[in-house]
Design a protein around this motif. Sequence first.
Motif, short mmCIF file in Angstrom:
data_model
loop_
_atom_site.label_atom_id
_atom_site.label_comp_id
_atom_site.label_asym_id
_atom_site.label_seq_id
_atom_site.Cartn_x
_atom_site.Cartn_y
_atom_site.Cartn_z
N THR A 176 -23.35 -5.04 -9.06
CA THR A 176 -24.79 -5.16 -9.18
C THR A 176 -25.50 -4.37 -8.08
N PHE A 193 -29.51 -6.76 -9.80
CA PHE A 193 -29.65 -6.19 -11.14
C PHE A 193 -28.30 -5.74 -11.65
N PRO A 195 -26.28 -3.43 -14.18
CA PRO A 195 -26.43 -2.30 -15.08
C PRO A 195 -25.82 -2.51 -16.46
N GLU A 196 -24.97 -3.51 -16.60
CA GLU A 196 -24.31 -3.76 -17.88
C GLU A 196 -25.23 -4.51 -18.83
N CYS A 197 -25.71 -5.66 -18.44
CA CYS A 197 -26.57 -6.47 -19.31
C CYS A 197 -28.05 -6.23 -19.06
N ARG A 198 -28.37 -5.43 -18.02
CA ARG A 198 -29.75 -5.08 -17.68
C ARG A 198 -30.60 -6.33 -17.40
N ASP A 199 -30.00 -7.28 -16.72
CA ASP A 199 -30.73 -8.50 -16.37
C ASP A 199 -30.60 -8.72 -14.87
N HIS A 222 -33.09 1.29 -10.67
CA HIS A 222 -33.26 2.15 -11.84
C HIS A 222 -33.23 3.63 -11.44
N ILE A 232 -23.67 4.64 -14.87
CA ILE A 232 -24.25 3.82 -15.94
C ILE A 232 -23.13 3.40 -16.90
N GLN A 235 -22.94 1.19 -23.12
CA GLN A 235 -23.67 0.05 -23.70
C GLN A 235 -22.84 -0.60 -24.80
#
Length: 286
Positions: A176, A193, A195-199, A222, A232, A235
């Motif tokens: 993260t 944050f 980067p995998e689930c963008r949460d 970001h 990154i 997805q």
Amino acid sequence: FLGEGDWPERGPARFAAKNKLMATTSRDETSTLAESIGADLTSLGEDEGDEDVDDEVSASDEDSSWIAWFLSLRGNEFFCEVDEEYIQDDFNLTGLSSLVPYYDYALDVILDVEMAIEESLTEEQQELVESAAEMLYGLIHARYIITNRGMQAMYEKYAAGSFGRCPRALCCGQATLPVGRSDLPRNYTTQVFCPECRDIFTPRSSRSASIDGAYFGTTFPHLFLMTFPELIPCQTTQTFVPRVFGFRISRTSIYYTNSSSETTLKRRPKSRSIKAASWTAGSVAK
């Protein structure tokens, strides 16, 4: 009677033997004394060596900068070292004087500038200046980590996993990045944050979770991923599917809709009528 060879030595031979014995004894005493003195000198040298080491350690502690001391504190593992050249450039500090109290004093503390007026400050004022220095460094840090050198420093910490892992099970331990929910101080604490689930999630360390989120800002993670696109993740995020007895729950069911509140509202008048009826029946019986 004693024979001629049995008589004790006399004359010069007797004194020669006595002198030989005394010389041997004095040599033994001298060697023993020398050994004891050598042991004392050795222990004394070791003690002096220990004192020299202690002096070197204390001197190194005194010579360490404020930034190095701040980064060594527990809970500050998310921070990277900001170059003093960056801090000394007034352009990089534009607008911070209105956000940080005791701005001039705090800047001098960060840069290890000796302040003659420090002796006139009370203990409470010195604590306020120290707190202001930490706040100022955090806000400078948020600007520094979006520069090229700052990105590189954070890249090394990200590669080492210094920011922790995503607690979501389906992200499989994705590393993260720290992020803030506001660029202004005293609004939100630091989040991480994924980067995998963008949460975003709360850091596992309570000390890291208590850091002001403005010290990392809303832009960093970001822009970091845009600067290093190879980091990154693909997805292919898996989504958890709720099931009941092995069957997926229909999207039209009450599980996914907001009809639960409507159902509760529809049932309330019915429950009131039942209570009213029971109260009427009780009064009639009386």
